[in-house]
Design a protein around this motif. Structure first.
Motif, short mmCIF file in Angstrom:
data_model
loop_
_atom_site.label_atom_id
_atom_site.label_comp_id
_atom_site.label_asym_id
_atom_site.label_seq_id
_atom_site.Cartn_x
_atom_site.Cartn_y
_atom_site.Cartn_z
N ASN A 22 5.33 -11.97 10.37
CA ASN A 22 6.20 -13.03 9.84
C ASN A 22 5.37 -14.25 9.47
N ALA A 23 5.58 -14.78 8.26
CA ALA A 23 4.84 -15.96 7.80
C ALA A 23 5.59 -17.25 8.07
N THR A 24 6.86 -17.15 8.44
CA THR A 24 7.67 -18.35 8.68
C THR A 24 8.35 -18.25 10.03
N GLU A 25 8.81 -19.38 10.52
CA GLU A 25 9.59 -19.43 11.76
C GLU A 25 10.59 -20.57 11.68
N SER A 26 11.71 -20.38 12.33
CA SER A 26 12.74 -21.42 12.34
C SER A 26 12.43 -22.43 13.44
N ALA A 108 12.55 -13.62 2.49
CA ALA A 108 11.63 -13.86 3.61
C ALA A 108 10.18 -13.69 3.16
N ALA A 109 9.26 -14.35 3.89
CA ALA A 109 7.83 -14.29 3.58
C ALA A 109 7.06 -13.67 4.73
N TYR A 110 6.03 -12.88 4.39
CA TYR A 110 5.23 -12.19 5.40
C TYR A 110 3.74 -12.32 5.03
N TYR A 111 2.88 -12.21 6.05
CA TYR A 111 1.44 -12.07 5.84
C TYR A 111 1.08 -10.60 6.04
N LEU A 112 0.18 -10.10 5.18
CA LEU A 112 -0.30 -8.73 5.31
C LEU A 112 -1.70 -8.79 5.91
N SER A 113 -1.86 -8.19 7.07
CA SER A 113 -3.14 -8.19 7.78
C SER A 113 -3.78 -6.82 7.68
N ALA A 114 -5.08 -6.79 7.37
CA ALA A 114 -5.80 -5.51 7.32
C ALA A 114 -5.84 -4.88 8.71
N SER A 115 -5.47 -3.62 8.78
CA SER A 115 -5.40 -2.92 10.06
C SER A 115 -6.68 -2.11 10.27
N GLY A 116 -7.61 -2.67 11.03
CA GLY A 116 -8.84 -1.95 11.32
C GLY A 116 -9.96 -2.30 10.37
N LEU A 125 -10.73 -6.14 -1.94
CA LEU A 125 -10.74 -5.73 -3.35
C LEU A 125 -9.42 -6.11 -4.02
N LEU A 126 -8.30 -5.79 -3.38
CA LEU A 126 -6.98 -6.14 -3.94
C LEU A 126 -6.82 -7.65 -4.00
N ARG A 127 -7.26 -8.35 -2.97
CA ARG A 127 -7.14 -9.81 -2.95
C ARG A 127 -7.89 -10.45 -4.11
N GLU A 128 -9.15 -10.03 -4.33
CA GLU A 128 -9.95 -10.62 -5.40
C GLU A 128 -9.42 -10.22 -6.78
N ASP A 156 -4.57 -18.71 0.26
CA ASP A 156 -5.89 -18.93 0.86
C ASP A 156 -6.69 -17.62 0.78
N ASP A 157 -7.04 -17.01 1.92
CA ASP A 157 -7.80 -15.76 1.93
C ASP A 157 -6.97 -14.59 2.42
N VAL A 158 -5.64 -14.74 2.35
CA VAL A 158 -4.73 -13.72 2.88
C VAL A 158 -3.79 -13.25 1.77
N ILE A 159 -3.44 -11.97 1.81
CA ILE A 159 -2.40 -11.46 0.91
C ILE A 159 -1.06 -11.68 1.59
N ALA A 160 -0.18 -12.39 0.90
CA ALA A 160 1.17 -12.65 1.42
C ALA A 160 2.18 -11.86 0.61
N MET A 161 3.28 -11.52 1.24
CA MET A 161 4.34 -10.79 0.54
C MET A 161 5.66 -11.53 0.72
N HIS A 162 6.33 -11.74 -0.39
CA HIS A 162 7.67 -12.35 -0.37
C HIS A 162 8.68 -11.25 -0.63
#
Length: 355
Positions: A22-26, A108-116, A125-128, A156-162
């Motif tokens: 989750n990228a946001t919080e109430s 809603a907004a989310y951050y995608l974190s590389a797993s491993g 590669l996708l980010r650049e 910034d340096d993270v891929i986010a998903m809305h």
């Protein structure tokens, strides 16, 4: 941060294992319901309509209700068995300019974190690629029992998903715009532009929730001594007054400039709507009449002066003509007298005496 979904990004034949965070919080203050009489907590209990018994969360399942009220049970196994390719995959379907995404669709907004470790290189590669193309990725994914639409972008340096709403979930704005015909003048638009320029830009990170802070202060005050907070003074109601839009815009520009430490002067724009003049009193009328008479006299004065000048000029010309005529006559008389004096007198013939 705790992940809420594990899966992979499907980028053509490239698969990127990721975790969804989750990228946001109430941050809003939440309240509980109580019994006003004794302050006891009021709770909701889930009760079966058939036997009237309370049901625990572990005993609750899902069902689809038909139009006639019939319930069709749906299990998690039924949903997992669906031939849905996005059940555990964020499938990228296209890359489009960010301007093509309607902000009304954003959810809603989310951050995608590389797993491993192996996911780091395809993730970067996708980010650049997103950075260099200046585009966003449109994707489909499944979350909480339904397929959704998403938009991937770089923050910034993270891929986010809305999360995005499907196009058919956006209502058409029918009957929302004013139906009354309104004429907006260029002068009003100029003042609106001036107000926008004066307000300028803002760093959104400096904005905060004033209402939440007031609620927290009120709760702290009541927790310490139970003192109630004095209600704010009611603002004076407008009473349906007609607002002078030009004056309101000018005042807004002036106030915005003063808040920024600039000069509060506002350049005058075109005339405002004409106002009905108040009835004149007899004194004012008399004064205006006398003023008009005075102005008329002043206007007539130059005409009289010019007439007097003409008359004086005529008299002067007549005098000079008379003087020249008198001089000529005097000269002629003097010449005649001189000739008469120069001529010798004739001897008078002797008179014959009669016998």
């Amino acid at each position: 941060m705790r992940s809420i979904w594990n899966g992979a990004i499907s980028f053509g034949l490239v698969s990127i294992p990721i975790k969804l965070v989750n990228a946001t919080e109430s941050r809003s203050v939440s309240f509980r319901q109580i019994h006003a009489a004794d302050g006891g907590r009021v709770r909701y209990r889930k009760v079966c309509e058939l036997d009237g018994e309370e049901v625990s969360q572990a005993e609750i399942g899902k069902a689809y209700e038909e139009s006639d009220g019939t319930m069709i049970p749906i299990t998690d196994e039924d949903l997992a068995a669906l031939p849905l390719p996005t059940a555990k995959t964020i499938e990228i379907v296209a890359f489009v300019p960010a301007g093509e995404i309607d902000p009304l669709q954003m959810d809603a907004a989310y951050y995608l974190s590389a797993s491993g470790v192996p996911a780091a290189k395809p993730y970067i590669l996708l980010r650049e690629a997103l950075k260099r193309s200046e585009k966003v990725a449109v994707a489909k994914y499944a979350l909480r029992g339904r397929e959704r639409l998403g938009m991937l972008r770089v923050v910034d340096d993270v891929i986010a998903m809305h999360g995005l709403l499907w196009p058919d979930e956006i209502r058409a704005p029918e009957g929302v715009a004013p139906e009354t015909p309104v004429q907006v003048r260029d002068a009003e638009l100029d003042l609106a532009d001036a107000l926008m320029a004066t307000l300028g830009e803002v760093d959104i990170r400096t904005l905060h929730d004033d209402y939440r802070e007031a609620v927290e202060r009120m709760i702290a005050a009541k927790a310490e001594g139970g003192a109630a907070v004095a209600p704010p003074e009611p603002e004076a109601e407008g009473g349906g007054q007609v607002i002078d839009l030009m004056a309101a815009l000018e005042s807004s520009v002036r106030a915005a400039k003063e808040a920024r430490g600039e000069s509060g002067s506002v350049a005058e724009v075109t005339e405002l709507a004409p106002r009905k003049s108040a009835p004149r009193t007899p004194k004012e009328t008399g004064a205006r009449k006398s003023t008009a008479k005075t102005a008329a006299k002043k206007t007539a004065a130059p005409a009289r002066k010019s007439t007097a000048k003409k008359t004086t000029a005529k008299k002067t010309a007549a005098k000079s003509t008379a003087k020249s005529t008198a001089k000529t006559t005097a000269k002629t008389t003097e010449k005649a007298a001189a000739k008469k004096a120069a001529t010798p007198a004739k001897k008078a013939a002797p008179r014959k005496r009669s016998a």
